[in-house]
Design a protein around this motif. Structure first.
Motif, mmCIF file in Angstrom:
data_model
loop_
_atom_site.group_PDB
_atom_site.id
_atom_site.type_symbol
_atom_site.label_atom_id
_atom_site.label_comp_id
_atom_site.label_asym_id
_atom_site.label_seq_id
_atom_site.Cartn_x
_atom_site.Cartn_y
_atom_site.Cartn_z
ATOM 1 N N ASN A 77 0.502 -1.151 -0.279
ATOM 2 C CA ASN A 77 0.040 0.163 0.218
ATOM 3 C C ASN A 77 0.981 1.392 0.109
ATOM 4 O O ASN A 77 0.212 2.708 0.042
ATOM 5 N N VAL A 78 2.086 1.179 -0.438
ATOM 6 C CA VAL A 78 2.932 2.508 -0.366
ATOM 7 C C VAL A 78 3.591 2.303 -1.719
ATOM 8 O O VAL A 78 3.844 1.309 -2.233
ATOM 9 N N ASP A 79 3.764 3.310 -2.400
ATOM 10 C CA ASP A 79 4.851 3.682 -3.345
ATOM 11 C C ASP A 79 5.984 3.814 -2.387
ATOM 12 O O ASP A 79 6.704 4.806 -2.980
ATOM 13 N N VAL A 80 6.906 3.042 -3.016
ATOM 14 C CA VAL A 80 8.179 3.074 -2.390
ATOM 15 C C VAL A 80 9.116 3.666 -3.458
ATOM 16 O O VAL A 80 9.934 4.472 -3.040
ATOM 17 N N PRO A 81 9.084 3.473 -4.289
ATOM 18 C CA PRO A 81 9.934 3.942 -5.953
ATOM 19 C C PRO A 81 10.054 5.959 -5.534
ATOM 20 O O PRO A 81 10.298 6.757 -5.602
ATOM 21 N N ALA A 82 8.192 6.619 -5.594
ATOM 22 C CA ALA A 82 7.882 7.703 -5.394
ATOM 23 C C ALA A 82 8.869 8.561 -3.698
ATOM 24 O O ALA A 82 8.759 9.605 -4.114
ATOM 25 N N ALA A 83 8.154 7.547 -3.246
ATOM 26 C CA ALA A 83 8.544 7.865 -1.599
ATOM 27 C C ALA A 83 9.895 7.865 -1.489
ATOM 28 O O ALA A 83 10.735 9.086 -1.513
ATOM 29 N N THR A 84 10.804 6.900 -2.313
ATOM 30 C CA THR A 84 12.603 7.488 -2.310
ATOM 31 C C THR A 84 12.745 8.549 -3.786
ATOM 32 O O THR A 84 13.337 9.325 -3.146
ATOM 33 N N ALA A 85 11.760 8.485 -4.829
ATOM 34 C CA ALA A 85 12.545 9.692 -5.245
ATOM 35 C C ALA A 85 12.324 11.232 -4.613
ATOM 36 O O ALA A 85 12.871 11.938 -4.796
ATOM 37 N N ARG A 86 10.850 10.992 -3.795
ATOM 38 C CA ARG A 86 11.122 12.487 -2.661
ATOM 39 C C ARG A 86 11.481 11.894 -1.636
ATOM 40 O O ARG A 86 11.810 13.710 -0.171
ATOM 41 N N GLY A 87 12.332 11.396 -1.177
ATOM 42 C CA GLY A 87 13.381 11.337 -0.384
ATOM 43 C C GLY A 87 13.075 10.946 1.569
ATOM 44 O O GLY A 87 12.944 11.456 2.115
ATOM 45 N N VAL A 88 11.872 10.274 0.785
ATOM 46 C CA VAL A 88 11.096 9.730 2.173
ATOM 47 C C VAL A 88 11.552 8.353 2.750
ATOM 48 O O VAL A 88 11.615 7.478 1.952
ATOM 49 N N VAL A 89 12.327 8.276 3.697
ATOM 50 C CA VAL A 89 12.319 6.902 4.011
ATOM 51 C C VAL A 89 11.148 6.235 4.643
ATOM 52 O O VAL A 89 9.964 6.314 4.779
ATOM 53 N N VAL A 90 11.367 4.882 3.031
ATOM 54 C CA VAL A 90 10.313 3.990 3.535
ATOM 55 C C VAL A 90 10.859 2.802 4.612
ATOM 56 O O VAL A 90 11.293 1.981 4.727
ATOM 57 N N MET A 91 9.706 2.497 6.380
ATOM 58 C CA MET A 91 10.327 1.429 7.218
ATOM 59 C C MET A 91 9.130 0.826 7.697
ATOM 60 O O MET A 91 7.635 0.651 7.152
ATOM 61 N N ASN A 92 9.321 -1.200 7.634
ATOM 62 C CA ASN A 92 8.335 -1.387 8.441
ATOM 63 C C ASN A 92 8.958 -2.791 9.693
ATOM 64 O O ASN A 92 10.023 -1.938 9.481
ATOM 65 N N THR A 93 8.049 -3.318 9.630
ATOM 66 C CA THR A 93 8.244 -4.515 11.092
ATOM 67 C C THR A 93 8.407 -5.401 10.301
ATOM 68 O O THR A 93 7.663 -6.316 10.690
ATOM 69 N N PRO A 94 9.559 -6.347 9.582
ATOM 70 C CA PRO A 94 10.074 -7.386 9.126
ATOM 71 C C PRO A 94 9.470 -8.278 10.265
ATOM 72 O O PRO A 94 9.802 -9.866 9.814
ATOM 73 N N PHE A 95 9.555 -8.463 11.434
ATOM 74 C CA PHE A 95 9.861 -9.475 13.109
ATOM 75 C C PHE A 95 8.848 -9.210 13.374
ATOM 76 O O PHE A 95 8.475 -10.949 14.434
ATOM 77 N N GLY A 96 8.026 -8.723 13.805
ATOM 78 C CA GLY A 96 6.897 -8.663 14.564
ATOM 79 C C GLY A 96 5.786 -9.754 14.257
ATOM 80 O O GLY A 96 4.985 -10.159 15.256
ATOM 81 N N ASN A 97 5.699 -10.129 13.502
ATOM 82 C CA ASN A 97 4.607 -10.662 12.959
ATOM 83 C C ASN A 97 4.821 -12.276 12.343
ATOM 84 O O ASN A 97 4.124 -12.913 12.214
ATOM 85 N N SER A 98 5.780 -12.154 12.911
ATOM 86 C CA SER A 98 6.879 -13.505 12.465
ATOM 87 C C SER A 98 6.497 -14.247 12.512
ATOM 88 O O SER A 98 5.408 -14.975 11.681
ATOM 89 N N ILE A 99 5.890 -15.254 13.802
ATOM 90 C CA ILE A 99 5.946 -15.966 14.905
ATOM 91 C C ILE A 99 4.254 -16.384 14.281
ATOM 92 O O ILE A 99 3.425 -17.420 14.555
ATOM 93 N N THR A 100 3.558 -15.212 14.435
ATOM 94 C CA THR A 100 2.135 -14.929 14.458
ATOM 95 C C THR A 100 1.641 -15.524 13.106
ATOM 96 O O THR A 100 0.829 -16.548 12.573
ATOM 97 N N THR A 101 2.497 -15.260 12.177
ATOM 98 C CA THR A 101 1.824 -15.163 10.350
ATOM 99 C C THR A 101 2.609 -17.199 10.256
ATOM 100 O O THR A 101 1.609 -17.882 9.923
#
Length: 525
Positions: A77-101
């Motif tokens: 749901n995030v246009d990462v290339p557009a964010a990058t082009a505008r100099g906006v850092v995009v972060m996620n939380t890759p490990f918080g959902n791991s056990i649950t998933t």
């Protein structure tokens, strides 16, 4: 004070974390896209889950936005290339959902093995169809894991506890990691042919979209059971439906769909299909973890510059930041210095790290060098988008590390090749935190950079200092520092002056007419 907008539902503890770390926060959930667009320009950070769609149009209105934090792993749901082009850092939380998933994938696998949803519905209806629901054991069966990263690794560990034989396909799975997990590495076709159960744990990319299609379904062992808790785009629904009817695929369990919310699907209503509404991360524990993690990551970035779990720039931990910070200033200086003196198109950039600098996390330093190098020519450049812009412009960027070179304990050297020539600038740190320029194109130098600098290249002959002093004095420009360097007596020489105000074009023209002056350039930092 930095300001963050939380536009999707997050734990109230996330708000507490932001405020405790000196970040102002507004919680405004359920807004329509136009409503978010109308206010997003007031915020430095945006914290989201999956409901808010961060489009290029929204980013165009986010004039102050510095960071987007996704509480969860997926950023569809995030246009990462557009964010990058505008100099906006995009972060996620890759490990918080791991056990649950991972646990949800295993729950679906068990549901398929014992036909639990159908048996539950039948029993509630008072039918007691015991003989109808003949299941299969998991023990002794072969589980094929497509994508053996964090979540896939947890599934493998749990499956081995169920006495299953585990095989995995993942191009990034090392032999050592496979041994630690107790899994056998195989190619994809072998996995399809051998697995009794197949579970998917890969992102949706150009290589994986539609991978569960008619061709690959035909390669699978007859009677296979398929689980997808990754991305709906991995599966071609019509092909899976066709494979379910003759029993090539015995059953499938899907937690994700190509279009969500999934109101309709070719697979809905089929008794062999178990479907859940994207519940992979839906546990109390997981929701709490990702909310707290994204708040911590965003607050650290906005207050200290630490970058964790970023998708479009190198990570810099809070522990690394104190060591990196002086070098970050040096990197910007040497990059901006070079960016102001090159006069033709850049072809390649080499950043050399020597001595103590070679022990650093080089990626953020490289990004800052590129930021400084490109900023004199391009607007809206920062360390987030500078590497991407360099790549788009065909500039080859390389890093070199050396334990020690020369007398200095630490040094960063930038070499740029343009269409016309090659230039080099090197810098170091005095007393651990004071940037100094120590070399300009093979000419030794010892200069501290101020806001306004004057660079004069000349032949090493008498009279330059007097002539410069006279012209600047007549113009009422005070000299703060005066640094000289030459490659040999009578050879090439450089004068680098810090002045209290930027010289005007007429003053620069007068200096250029002095005897033996080759080039004069006003620089700003």
């Amino acid at each position: 004070m930095p300001k963050v907008l939380i536009s999707d539902s997050l734990s109230s503890q996330a708000v507490d974390i932001f405020r405790a770390r000196g970040v102002e926060v507004d919680v405004k959930t359920g807004l329509k896209p136009d409503e978010i667009k109308a206010i997003i320009g007031d915020y430095d950070g945006l914290a989201i889950r999956s409901s808010t769609k961060v489009t290029a149009d929204l980013l165009a209105a986010a004039t102050n936005l510095k960071v987007i934090g996704r509480a969860g792993i997926g950023v569809d749901n995030v246009d990462v290339p557009a964010a990058t082009a505008r100099g906006v850092v995009v972060m996620n939380t890759p490990f918080g959902n791991s056990i649950t998933t991972a646990e949800h994938a295993l729950a679906l696998m068990m549901a398929l093995a014992r036909q639990i949803p159908e048996a539950n519905a039948s029993t509630h209806a008072g039918k007691w169809e015991k003989s109808k629901f003949m299941g299969v054991e998991l023990a002794g069966k072969t589980l094929g894991i497509v994508g053996c990263g964090n979540i896939g690794g947890i599934v493998a560990d749990r499956a081995r506890g169920l006495k299953m034989k585990v095989i995995a396909h993942d191009p990034y799975l090392s032999p050592e990691r496979a041994d630690d997990l107790g899994v056998e590495r195989v190619d994809l076709d072998t996995l399809y042919a051998r697995a009794d159960f197949i579970t998917l744990h890969v992102p949706a990319t150009e290589h994986t979209r539609g991978m569960i299609n008619a061709g690959n379904l035909a390669k699978m062992k007859r009677g296979v059971r398929l689980i997808n808790c990754a991305r709906g785009a991995l599966v071609v629904d019509a092909d899976l439906k066709a494979a379910l009817r003759p029993g090539q695929v015995a059953a499938a369990a899907l937690d994700v769909f190509a279009v969500e919310p999934a109101k309709d699907s070719a697979l809905f209503g089929m008794p062999q299909v178990v479907a859940t509404p994207h519940l992979g991360a839906s546990t109390v524990e997981a929701q709490e973890k990702v909310a707290l993690q994204v708040a911590e990551q965003m607050a650290d970035f906005l207050t200290t510059g630490a970058v964790v779990n970023a998708l479009n720039m190198p990570s810099v931990s809070a522990e690394e930041m104190p060591k990196l910070k002086p070098y970050m200033g040096l990197a910007r200086q040497i990059g901006r210095f070079m960016g102001q003196i090159v006069e033709s198109a850049l072809k390649s950039v080499t950043i050399e790290f020597e001595g103590q600098a070679a022990q650093l996390n080089a990626k953020p330093i490289t990004a800052l060098v590129l930021e400084g190098l490109l900023s004199p020519q391009l607007a809206s450049i920062n360390m987030v988008n500078a590497p991407t812009v360099a790549k788009e412009r065909g500039i080859e960027v390389s890093e070199v590390k050396r334990e020690r070179s020369g007398a200095l304990q630490t040094q960063v050297r930038l070499t740029v090749v343009t269409e016309a020539r090659s230039r080099t600038i090197a810098g170091t740190l005095f007393n651990g935190d004071q940037p100094r320029i120590v070399e300009i194109t093979e000419i030794p130098m010892d200069a501290r950079l101020g806001p306004n600098m004057l660079l004069v290249s000349n032949h090493d002959r008498p009279g330059l200092i007097g002539g410069l002093g006279t012209i600047l004095g007549n113009a009422g420009i005070n000299i703060a520092t005066f640094n000289l360097g030459r490659n040999r007596p009578g050879g090439d020489s450089i004068a680098l002056l810090e002045v209290d105000e930027a010289p005007s074009e007429p003053v620069l023209e007068q200096i250029s007419l002095l005897p033996n002056v080759v080039r004069v350039k006003a620089l700003n930092f």
